[in-house]
Design a protein around this motif. Structure first.
Motif, mmCIF file in Angstrom:
data_model
loop_
_atom_site.group_PDB
_atom_site.id
_atom_site.type_symbol
_atom_site.label_atom_id
_atom_site.label_comp_id
_atom_site.label_asym_id
_atom_site.label_seq_id
_atom_site.Cartn_x
_atom_site.Cartn_y
_atom_site.Cartn_z
ATOM 1 N N ALA A 1 1.904 8.901 -5.841
ATOM 2 C CA ALA A 1 2.358 10.236 -5.442
ATOM 3 C C ALA A 1 3.464 10.729 -6.360
ATOM 4 O O ALA A 1 3.503 11.908 -6.744
ATOM 5 N N ALA A 2 4.411 9.802 -6.730
ATOM 6 C CA ALA A 2 5.516 10.208 -7.599
ATOM 7 C C ALA A 2 4.990 10.637 -8.977
ATOM 8 O O ALA A 2 5.424 11.652 -9.547
ATOM 9 N N ILE A 3 4.068 9.821 -9.513
ATOM 10 C CA ILE A 3 3.498 10.187 -10.821
ATOM 11 C C ILE A 3 2.794 11.532 -10.729
ATOM 12 O O ILE A 3 2.942 12.393 -11.612
ATOM 13 N N THR A 4 2.065 11.687 -9.691
ATOM 14 C CA THR A 4 1.355 12.965 -9.525
ATOM 15 C C THR A 4 2.343 14.115 -9.408
ATOM 16 O O THR A 4 2.165 15.179 -10.020
ATOM 17 N N VAL A 5 3.422 13.870 -8.636
ATOM 18 C CA VAL A 5 4.429 14.919 -8.472
ATOM 19 C C VAL A 5 5.092 15.237 -9.809
ATOM 20 O O VAL A 5 5.311 16.403 -10.183
ATOM 21 N N GLN A 6 5.452 14.146 -10.574
ATOM 22 C CA GLN A 6 6.072 14.380 -11.877
ATOM 23 C C GLN A 6 5.141 15.181 -12.794
ATOM 24 O O GLN A 6 5.555 16.109 -13.494
ATOM 25 N N ARG A 7 3.878 14.774 -12.776
ATOM 26 C CA ARG A 7 2.938 15.475 -13.639
ATOM 27 C C ARG A 7 2.864 16.945 -13.286
ATOM 28 O O ARG A 7 2.937 17.815 -14.142
ATOM 29 N N TYR A 8 2.770 17.187 -12.004
ATOM 30 C CA TYR A 8 2.681 18.569 -11.582
ATOM 31 C C TYR A 8 3.988 19.303 -11.828
ATOM 32 O O TYR A 8 3.996 20.484 -12.205
ATOM 33 N N VAL A 9 5.160 18.635 -11.649
ATOM 34 C CA VAL A 9 6.452 19.290 -11.888
ATOM 35 C C VAL A 9 6.628 19.624 -13.366
ATOM 36 O O VAL A 9 7.070 20.728 -13.741
ATOM 37 N N ARG A 10 6.309 18.639 -14.228
ATOM 38 C CA ARG A 10 6.449 18.910 -15.665
ATOM 39 C C ARG A 10 5.488 20.019 -16.103
ATOM 40 O O ARG A 10 5.851 20.892 -16.905
ATOM 41 N N LYS B 1 0.828 -1.200 0.000
ATOM 42 C CA LYS B 1 0.000 0.000 0.000
ATOM 43 C C LYS B 1 0.864 1.252 0.000
ATOM 44 O O LYS B 1 0.589 2.225 -0.715
ATOM 45 N N LYS B 2 1.940 1.180 0.795
ATOM 46 C CA LYS B 2 2.845 2.326 0.850
ATOM 47 C C LYS B 2 3.511 2.563 -0.505
ATOM 48 O O LYS B 2 3.633 3.701 -0.977
ATOM 49 N N TYR B 3 3.977 1.428 -1.152
ATOM 50 C CA TYR B 3 4.629 1.568 -2.465
ATOM 51 C C TYR B 3 3.660 2.145 -3.484
ATOM 52 O O TYR B 3 4.005 3.075 -4.240
ATOM 53 N N LEU B 4 2.442 1.584 -3.558
ATOM 54 C CA LEU B 4 1.454 2.098 -4.508
ATOM 55 C C LEU B 4 1.122 3.553 -4.220
ATOM 56 O O LEU B 4 0.963 4.365 -5.139
ATOM 57 N N ARG B 5 1.027 3.836 -2.957
ATOM 58 C CA ARG B 5 0.741 5.226 -2.604
ATOM 59 C C ARG B 5 1.891 6.130 -3.026
ATOM 60 O O ARG B 5 1.691 7.230 -3.563
ATOM 61 N N MET B 6 3.154 5.642 -2.798
ATOM 62 C CA MET B 6 4.323 6.435 -3.184
ATOM 63 C C MET B 6 4.396 6.569 -4.710
ATOM 64 O O MET B 6 4.755 7.634 -5.242
ATOM 65 N N ARG B 7 4.083 5.446 -5.437
ATOM 66 C CA ARG B 7 4.131 5.516 -6.913
ATOM 67 C C ARG B 7 3.106 6.508 -7.431
ATOM 68 O O ARG B 7 3.418 7.336 -8.307
#
Length: 1852
Positions: free
Chosen positions: A792-801, A784-790
């Motif tokens: 989150a990472a995708i969301t962060v990348q999307r927002y960063v790009r 659950k933590k990994y999926l949540r982190m993934r």
């Protein structure tokens, strides 16, 4: 599984330690067979190599799992050995503050040296009726078990309390006796239980003393038999004592005391009654000062003496006997002070007139010389002669001490004998419970004869204990049908044989005592020769020939032989005893009677008692003459006989064991010394019990418990429907060695350590399961933590790009924008620069051109101005020159003219001074005179004309002359003033000069002042600015303060509101307390009333022949009338005999309000009595006056008498007519009817008899009417007064109006018509009919009525005038007083004036209110009295009317058929009343109350129908104004309800039914009382049904009290029904299966938590609650009352559950908290379903809810402690600490509560002010209220069903 396999890494073991006895350690590696060393890690952090014993190769003891530590029963431990027992006791005692622990059948009690709140009556009630294993260990549990077994098995019981001095034996025995006294009560009113308890202070005072180990050490053993009857109530007791320590009387060691009684006497020596004893301080007596510690800290010997005397009085020891006891005790003290002086080595003497001996002889009543002689001499008897031999000083001292010990021992036995007599009962004893308080095993540095006897007794008791434990084990095995194997246990019979067998130690001791030259040395040699090297238990010390060693069961003890013979013989010189026997003091010879029962009461029971199942001791054979010397038995022999008798008694009973342990030698509270504890555990046999249990199968589980505990070790396929087979299959797989367990019928038996092995397997399985669960959970959490982190990472990348893209776009936009900005900016800069330059150029040009133009203009202007200036200057210069010239010319002219004038002036002055000047002047004057004369002459002609003018001119002349004179004078004065002015001009010039100087100075000063003013102005302005700033800051502060004031006002308002709410709550609490107190008084009154009824019934049964003619009502009836029923306004004399029958012996406590009400009622009755007396006196005066006036009117009197005789004759004639008609009917019936028709029972015969009965009744009615008429005529004749003839027509009209309703108009009309016939015959006929006389009598009555009204009005007017005069006088006085008060107030300051005026106004208003209340009460009384009198008169007049209408002539009877027409109309217009005959009252009560069943008939009725019927009957009695009927009906109703409830008071439906009906009856009395407060919700029709004649407010109070009693009875019924269900359903039953784990329980089995058949569950409680609720609703109980009942039920559930939780350690766990919370939620759901959430029932469960939460919350940190303190506000501090102490982990994953955390909780709660009581009061009943609940049911619509059998009542 082999035991060695359990010694794996991390296993914990116990190793011996010299300091701590046993120390815990942990294995660092696995043990392998053959290892010589174990690597251990100690708890203090050290590593240790523990070497095994090479001979035995014995491994150290294994330690129990933590979840088993702190168990209630030591036998529940998996490993049973000494360190486990010691550690368990220490943990319970130190950490949990629990002093009681079970060890199989033994209760181990550790002395806490501190008062604990665990012995109150609430604790006794909690343990009463409970199974021993269900509650935490307690002395009360042992006492309850003994009591239950006595009742169940019909077998006597014994409680054996043992332990060393200071361990708490006496206290434990005392609490056991208190329990029996509280639970069982006594069978009689003699308060036997109080006497049994009262024996304790007496025995403690004469048998207890302070020792180094204990401040209240019992120096004797005692066995108290508490006797019970067949109903198991205490009827008496008997006490046997053993081995009193007599040596303490004459000797005490350091820091010890003599017996308490001596110090109590010395402390009370100043009392008047003790003056004769001549006592003083304890340090003045040899026998009380040897220990050097005469005072015990915290003990007041004087108060203890008062308690002792009080106990003696309670036990029936009279004051004279008490003083006798004290005389003997004081004599012993004085005897100890007797001193001896040596004459030589073999003789001694006492000083002459020795004061101590003299006092001793006076107190004892013996001869001084004889006692003095025999204290210094002894008598020796040989075969032929008798010698008197003097004795040495040492021998005399020993003889004195022996005498003192002997007297004290005899006195002790005498007191014990009298205590037994006081406790003896004449009722036959059915069974008994014995309490043995005996010394434990003792071993000191020096052990003598006393320790030998004590240890001998303990050997016997230990043998009996071992046999009993062995027997119980054998019975258990046989009961379960498992193979029986002999258990090897220590048998101490060899040690007992060594002591008591033939040629044993006691036998040899007695033999040596009989030898003339026997000594301690010879006896020791005999012991060595007999037993040394022959008995393994007997040894000889190496360094002593005067001692021996015995190997007891507890330890080896070395005894010193010195003093054995002397103490065994207990020698006292017979001559001294004879002197005492010859005493004049009567009590003293009683102590020395030869009767064995008096001398040695320890060897026999009290006279007249035969103990149940006791075998008498066999008489020993002896030589002839032995009985003559029976009193010379040795102490050892006596002790052995009494011990044998005791053992026979104990063997004939079921024993219960209490072993008291002393935790330390310093009496420190809750301090545990392991060494001392182990010594006592070994000595008291606890470890032997453990060893016996461990030798067999110590661990025992039922199949269901085993299955529940170890279900986790089974697979699904292993679980069968048969639990027993399932357990067998699993055990065969888990434990391969079948010798390690056995299967019984209901239990599985395990060897020691097997449960620990199973617990290890279970823990490993749970641990593996936990690890697996943790693995899955952790993997799931990490995924659950990994999926949540993934995500989150995708969301962060999307927002960063997106952010970067937006930033780049922004950059491009900014670049383009910057280019455009630059373009425009550069353009702007260039254009701006151009514009600036162009503008600057234009400006420069304009300025330059302007400058040039201005210069040119200025030049032209300058030239023009110069021309003009020149013109003007030149003109000015010319004018100046001209002016100067003119000025010079004029000046010259002036100077010249001045010079010429001066010259002329000079000449004139000279001429004025010369004569010639005067001459010239005179010449001129003469000329003038002449001219004047000419004029005069010329004017003479006009003399006449001018004569008047002359006169005028003369006046003018005179005035002018005067004026000239005045002018001359003025001129002279002016000249003088001119001279003065000249001087003043000079001075003014000087002043001007001076003023000019001053002006200059002033100007300079002005300038300086102006400068100063400027500076001042500046400073002022600065100051003003500063002030403005300060003002602004002050304004801000003001605003801040205003805001603070507003906030504070809000806070104060909130605070006041809170205080108001708190005060309101406090007032509500006070009101509830007052209600509770009142209702408790009612409860006590009802209890005493029932007790009185029972006693009365018993007396009735005892007295078979009642007194003839004596009739009594029911006791409840009479008591109710005497207590509650009050007479009406007219007192009835018939009530007096009824009230006098009340027993005066019984005094019940009355409530103060009831007392005040009765007092007020008595006052009212006295006032009414006085009014009635005055009225009676007035009537008598009227009668006397009427008699006097009647003598003057004999004719009228004769006419009235004639009318009376005529009336009587008429009635008699009618009577004869009726008799004739009756006879004719009989004849006709006998002549015309057949015999069978006239036979008895035939229809015609019955009709005839009914007619006969009706005629007889009519005849009786006529007779009564005759009597009534006679009485009315007599009263009317007596009231006749002389009246004038009534001629006024208005009076006649009034009389006519009054006679309309009475039928008198017809009579008057007939009478008037008859008066028109003047003939004698007509008059005769008129007189014969009596009509005219009736009219005449009516007129006379009207006249008398008007006369009386006029007189009454006159009197009323006079009274009003008198009252007005009195009121005027009072107003005058009030006015004067007001004026005085005003004058006084004006002298006071304003504040005091206001306060005084307010106080005066309050006082005035209060007085006025009181006066108005009194007037209102008087008026109410008057109105009621008048109403009643009016109704009585109306009733009597109605009766007269009926009689008169019946006596009208037969021709007038034609009006009678009209009367039956009204009957149907009344039936149709039903008034809501029920009529019954007075004789049918008992029948009504019987059918409606006594025989009415709530089930069946009552179920189908309208709710409250009996109450409505009773009220309608009361209404009819009220309508008839029959106060006797109302009182009788209400009293019978109340008493009948009480009878029903007494008969069927344990039936819930009955109690609920009558509670509902009583409340409805009470509400009806309120609703129809006529009071406005109760009529708000009534309809107009219901208001018409209100009571009109009687005020039943007092009966409403009686009914309210009755309802309270019924409610309390209902609560008791509820409690009796619910109590057996609560603990099982709320605590023990697992509502959520599988949550609670079952732990090993040991020998004391608790109630199983598995629901067996017959076990109550939560569903049982809910079903019962549903049943209660449905019954109450069905009976129509008020909703508010139902809420109160439900609240009380829930309180009972919560209180009992919490109390059991606080007393059961096994219930205090996390899982049990979850179960409790679930159960409480189910109860709350039930409340919601029944819509009862607002009843307050949920709040009563709050303590239980918080206790359950406390079991579940985290208990580690300070934050947890803070959360607990804030959460548990409904629990007391004692309850919170108790729950935390009892908290027990069920699984290894839970943790115990640390001691530091509990201390933190205690520190945080130390300021909380709550009750120190531990348990809730489960018997508490909330005060009940009965809110008014009016009924909407119309009384006229109520129909009475035929099933009630009330056909004899009719609707009105």
């Amino acid at each position: 599984m082999a035991a060695s396999e359990l010694y794996t890494k991390f296993a914990r073991v116990w190793i011996p330690d010299p300091e701590e006895v046993w120390k815990s350690a942990e294995l660092l590696k696995d043990y392998k067979p053959g290892d010589k060393v174990l690597l251990l890690h100690l708890e203090e952090g050290k590593d240790l190599e523990y070497r095994l014993d090479p001979k035995t190769n014995e491994l150290p003891h294994l330690r129990n799992p933590d979840i088993l530590v702190g168990e209630n029963d030591l036998t529940a431990l998996s490993y049973l050995h000494e360190p486990a027992v010691l550690h368990n006791l220490r943990v319970r005692f130190i950490d949990s503050k629990l002093i009681y622990t079970y060890c199989g059948i033994v209760l181990v009690a550790i002395n806490p040296y501190e008062q604990l709140p665990i012995y109150g009556e609430d604790i006794i009630n909690a343990y009463s009726g409970q199974n021993m294993g269900d509650m935490d260990p307690h002395i009360f549990a042992v006492a309850e078990e003994a009591y239950k077994q006595m009742a169940r098995d019909e077998r006597n019981q014994s409680i054996i309390v043992s332990g060393e001095s200071g361990a708490g034996k006496t206290v434990s025995a005392k609490y056991a006796m208190r329990y029996f006294a509280t639970v069982s009560g006594s069978a009689s009113e003699a308060n036997v239980e109080e006497k049994v308890l009262a024996s304790n202070p007496i025995m403690e005072s004469i048998g207890n003393a302070k020792t180094t180990r204990n401040d209240n050490s019992s120096r004797f053993g005692k066995y108290i038999e508490i006797g019970f009857d067949k109903r198991y109530r205490i009827i008496g007791a008997n006490m046997r004592t053993y081995l009193l320590e007599k040596s303490r009387v004459v000797f005490q060691a350091e820091e010890e005391r003599n017996y308490h009684i001596f110090y109590q006497l010395c402390a009370s020596a100043k009392l008047p009654e003790f003056k004769m004893l001549r006592l003083g301080n304890a340090n003045n007596f040899h026998y009380t000062k040897q220990g050097g510690s005469p005072v015990i800290e915290g003990v007041d010997d004087a108060k203890e003496m008062a308690h002792t005397r009080q106990a003696c009085t309670l036990l029936g020891i009279s004051e004279s006997y008490q003083m006798g006891i004290f005389r003997i005790l004081a004599g012993i003290l004085h005897l100890g002070n007797v001193g001896f002086t040596s004459r030589d080595s073999d003789s001694c003497t006492i000083p002459p007139k020795h004061e101590p001996l003299s006092i001793f002889c006076d107190l004892m009543g013996v001869d001084y010389d004889e006692m003095c002689h025999w204290l210094c001499h002894r008598k020796l008897a040989t075969a032929t002669e008798t010698y008197i031999k003097p004795i040495s000083k040492l021998q005399a001292t020993n003889a004195r001490d022996a005498l003192a010990k002997h007297i004290y021992a005899k006195l002790f036995n005498w007191i014990v004998d009298h205590v037994n007599q006081a406790l003896h009962s004449a009722v036959k004893q059915h069974s008994f419970i014995g309490v043995l308080d005996i010394y434990g095993f003792e071993t000191f540095e020096i052990n003598s004869f006393e320790q030998f006897c004590i240890n001998y007794a303990n050997e016997k008791l230990q043998q009996q204990f071992n046999m009993h434990v062995f027997k119980l084990e054998q019975e258990e095995y046989m009961k379960e049908q498992i193979p029986w194997t002999l258990i090897d246990f220590y048998d101490n019979q060899p040690c007992i044989n060594l002591i008591e067998s033939k040629l044993g130690i006691l036998d040899l001791l007695d033999e040596d005592c009989k030898m003339p030259k026997g000594t301690d040395d010879t006896w020791a040699q005999k012991l060595y020769n007999t037993h040394l090297n022959k008995c393994a238990l007997f040894e000889k010390p190496r360094l002593s020939n005067k001692a021996f060693i015995i190997q007891h069961f507890a330890d080896k003890v070395e005894y010193q032989c010195e003093g054995f013979l002397e103490k065994n013989k207990d020698t006292v010189f017979e001559e001294q005893i004879k002197v005492l026997k010859s005493s004049k003091f009567k009590m003293l010879p009683e102590l020395f009677q030869d009767d064995e029962k008096a001398i040695s009461p320890t060897t026999a029971t009290s006279s007249g008692r035969t103990p149940l199942t006791r075998t008498p001791a066999k008489p020993t054979k002896g030589r002839p003459g032995q009985m003559a010397k029976e009193h010379k038995k040795t102490v050892g022999h006596q002790f052995r006989n009494s011990l044998h008798l005791l053992m026979e008694t104990l063997n004939a009973t079921t024993p219960h064991y209490v072993r008291c342990i002393k935790p330390n030698d310093f009496k420190f509270p809750f301090t545990f010394d392991e060494k001392r504890a182990v010594q006592q555990l070994r000595a008291c046999g606890v470890l032997e019990t453990i060893r016996i249990s461990a030798a067999g199968f110590p661990s025992r589980w039922t199949y269901q418990e085993f299955f529940s505990r170890y279900r986790v070790l089974m697979k699904q396929k292993d679980v069968l429907s048969d639990r027993k087979q399932t357990c067998k299959n699993v055990l065969e797989k888990l434990i391969l060695d079948k010798d390690k367990y056995q299967f019984g019928k209901t239990k599985i038996f395990f060897r020691a350590g097997q449960v620990a092995y199973l617990e290890k397997l279970r823990a490993d399985k749970l641990r593996a399961a936990c690890i697996r669960i943790q693995k899955i959970i952790r993997g799931w959490l990490l995924r659950k933590k990994y999926l949540r982190m993934r995500r989150a990472a995708i969301t962060v990348q999307r927002y960063v790009r997106g952010y970067q893209a937006r930033c780049y776009a922004k950059f491009l936009r900014r670049t383009r924008a910057a280019t455009v900005i630059q373009k425009y900016w550069r353009m702007y800069v260039v254009r701006r620069r151009y514009k600036i330059r162009r503008t600057a150029t234009v400006v420069l040009q304009s300025y330059l051109r302007g400058y040039l133009a201005r210069n040119r203009y200025r030049k032209i202007l300058r030239e023009h101005k110069a021309v003009i200036i020149q013109k003007w200057v030149r003109g000015w210069l010319a004018r100046i020159h001209y002016k100067r010239s003119m000025h010079a010319v004029i000046y010259l002219q002036c100077c010249f003219r001045r010079m010429m004038a001066k010259r002329e002036l000079k000449k004139l002055k000279i001429e004025a001074r010369s004569v010639e000047r005067y001459k010239k002047l005179h010449i001129g004057m003469e000329n003038k005179i002449m001219q004047l004369q000419r004029k005069v002459d010329e004017q003479n002609k006009d003399y006449k004309c001018l004569m008047e003018k002359l006169t005028t001119l003369e006046g003018i002349y005179n005035s002018e002359t005067e004026k000239l004179r005045s002018d001359l004078e003025r001129l002279q004065l002016s000249e003088e003033e001119a001279k003065i002015a000249t001087g003043r001009v000079l001075s003014l010039q000087q002043e001007i000069t001076k003023l000019r100087k001053d002006l200059e100075q002033t100007r300079s000063e002005k300038k300086s002042i102006e400068e100063h003013a400027d500076r001042y102005k500046q400073e002022t302005e600065q100051l003003v600015s500063n002030l403005k700033e300060e003002n602004s800051s002050l304004k801000q502060e003001k605003e801040t303060l205003n805001r603070l004031i507003v906030e504070q006002a809000k806070k104060m308002t909130e605070t006041m509101e809170k205080k108001l709410v708190e005060e309101t709550k406090q007032l509500e609490l006070d009101l509830n307390d007052e209600r509770l107190r009142y209702q408790n008084l009612l409860n006590e009154f009802s209890r005493l009333e029932e007790r009185y009824d029972d006693l009365k019934e018993e007396m009735t049964l005892m007295v078979n022949v009642p007194k003839p003619g004596h009739k009594r009502t029911d006791s409840t009836h009479s008591s109710n009338e005497s207590e509650y029923t009050f007479s009406s306004e007219i007192a009835e004399t018939e009530d007096i005999p009824l009230r006098t029958e009340e027993p005066t012996e019984k005094k019940v406590p009355l409530d103060m309000s009831l007392f005040l009400k009765l007092q007020k009622r008595v006052t009212e009755l006295e006032q009414e009595k006085q009014v009635m007396q005055d009225e009676l006196d007035r009537k008598e005066e009227q009668v006397l006056r009427s008699k006097a006036k009647e003598e003057e009117r004999p004719q009228i009197r004769g006419a009235e008498l004639e009318y009376e005789s005529l009336k009587r004759q008429e009635l008699e004639s009618e009577n004869k007519k009726l008799k004739n008609e009756l006879n004719e009917l009989r004849k006709a019936l006998s002549e015309k009817s057949a015999p069978e028709v006239t036979a008895p029972g035939a229809p015609a015969y019955r009709v005839l008899m009914e007619q006969l009965t009706s005629v007889s009744e009519e005849l009786d009615v006529r007779k009564e009417e005759v009597l009534i008429l006679r009485s009315q005529l007599v009263s009317q004749k007596e009231a006749i007064q002389p009246k004038n003839t009534m001629t006024d027509s208005t009076v006649l009209l009034e009389d006519v109006q009054k006679m309309k309703d009475k039928g008198e108009i017809a009579q008057a009309y007939i009478g008037l018509k008859e008066t028109n016939r003047p003939s004698a015959m007509d008059c005769h006929e008129l007189n014969e009919d009596g009509e005219l006389l009736l009219v005449y009598e009516g007129l006379k009555q009207a006249n008398r009525l008007l006369e009386s009204q006029l007189q009454s009005q006159k009197r009323s007017h006079e009274n009003e005038a008198e009252a007005l005069r009195g009121e005027i006088q009072s107003l005058k006085e009030e006015n004067n007083r007001q004026q005085q008060l005003l004058a006084q107030n004006l002298q006071l300051p304003p504040e005091a004036r206001i306060e005084a005026s307010l106080q005066h106004e309050i006082t005035r208003l209060t007085n006025e209110n009181l006066d108005l209340m009194e007037q209102l009460e008087k008026q109410d009384k008057t109105v009621r009295k008048l109403k009643k009198q009016l109704k009585v008169f109306a009733k009597k007049i109605g009766e007269l009317e009926v009689g008169q209408m019946e006596n009208i002539s037969p021709g007038q009877i034609i009006d009678e058929p009209i009367r039956p027409v009204n009957i149907p109309r009344k039936e149709k217009d039903f008034q809501g009343m029920l009529e019954y005959k007075k004789d049918d009252e008992q029948k009504l009560v019987k059918n409606l109350i006594l025989e009415l069943k709530p089930r069946g008939v009552a179920v189908n009725l309208i709710p409250g129908l009996p109450a409505y019927i009773l009220f309608m009957c009361v209404r009819h009695a009220d309508y008839l104004n029959d106060d006797q009927k109302v009182r009788s009906l209400l009293t019978s109703t109340i008493n009948s309800i009480k009878k029903v409830l007494k008969k069927r008071g344990d039936d819930f439906e009955t109690v609920s039914f009558w509670l509902s009906n009583t409340c409805r009856f009470l509400h009806c009395l309120k609703q129809y009382s006529g009071e406005e407060g109760f009529m708000k919700h009534n309809t107009s029709r219901q208001n018409e049904h209100c009571l009109t004649n009687f005020d039943l407010a007092e009966y409403r109070q009686v009914l309210s009290d009755l309802a309270i009693q019924i409610y309390q009875q209902l609560v008791r019924v509820l409690e009796n029904i619910l109590q057996p269900m609560i603990v099982s359903g709320m605590l023990e039953h697992e509502t959520i299966q599988g949550v609670s784990g079952v732990k090993p329980t040991g020998l004391r089995k608790r109630t199983s938590s598995i629901a067996d058949e017959g076990t109550y569950t939560l569903d049982s409680i809910l079903r019962q609650l549903n049943s209660f609720h449905s019954v109450m609703c069905q009976h129509g109980m008020d909703p508010e009352l139902i809420k109160q009942v439900v609240k009380q039920m829930f309180y009972i559930v919560g209180a009992i559950t919490l109390n059991n939780l606080l007393l059961r350690k096994d219930m205090c766990s996390w899982s049990k908290g979850m179960q409790i919370r679930y159960n409480v939620s189910q109860l709350e759901e039930w409340l919601r379903d029944k819509n009862l959430m607002n009843s307050g029932a949920k709040e009563t469960l709050e303590p239980l809810i918080q206790a359950a939460q406390l079991l579940q919350v985290k208990k580690k940190t300070d934050d947890d402690a803070e959360a607990i303190c804030s959460m548990c506000n409904a629990l007391t501090t004692a309850q919170i600490v108790k729950v935390l102490n009892l908290y027990t982990p069920v699984n290894e994953f839970e943790e115990r509560v640390s001691v530091s955390f509990i201390r933190t909780i205690q520190m945080r709660l130390r300021d909380r002010k709550d009750s120190p009581q531990l348990l809730m009061d489960a018997k508490h009943i909330f005060p009940v209220t009965f809110p008014f609940n009016p009924s909407s049911l119309a009384l006229e619509t109520i129909q009475i069903p035929a099933s009630l059998g009330l056909g004899f009542i009719s609707r009105v």
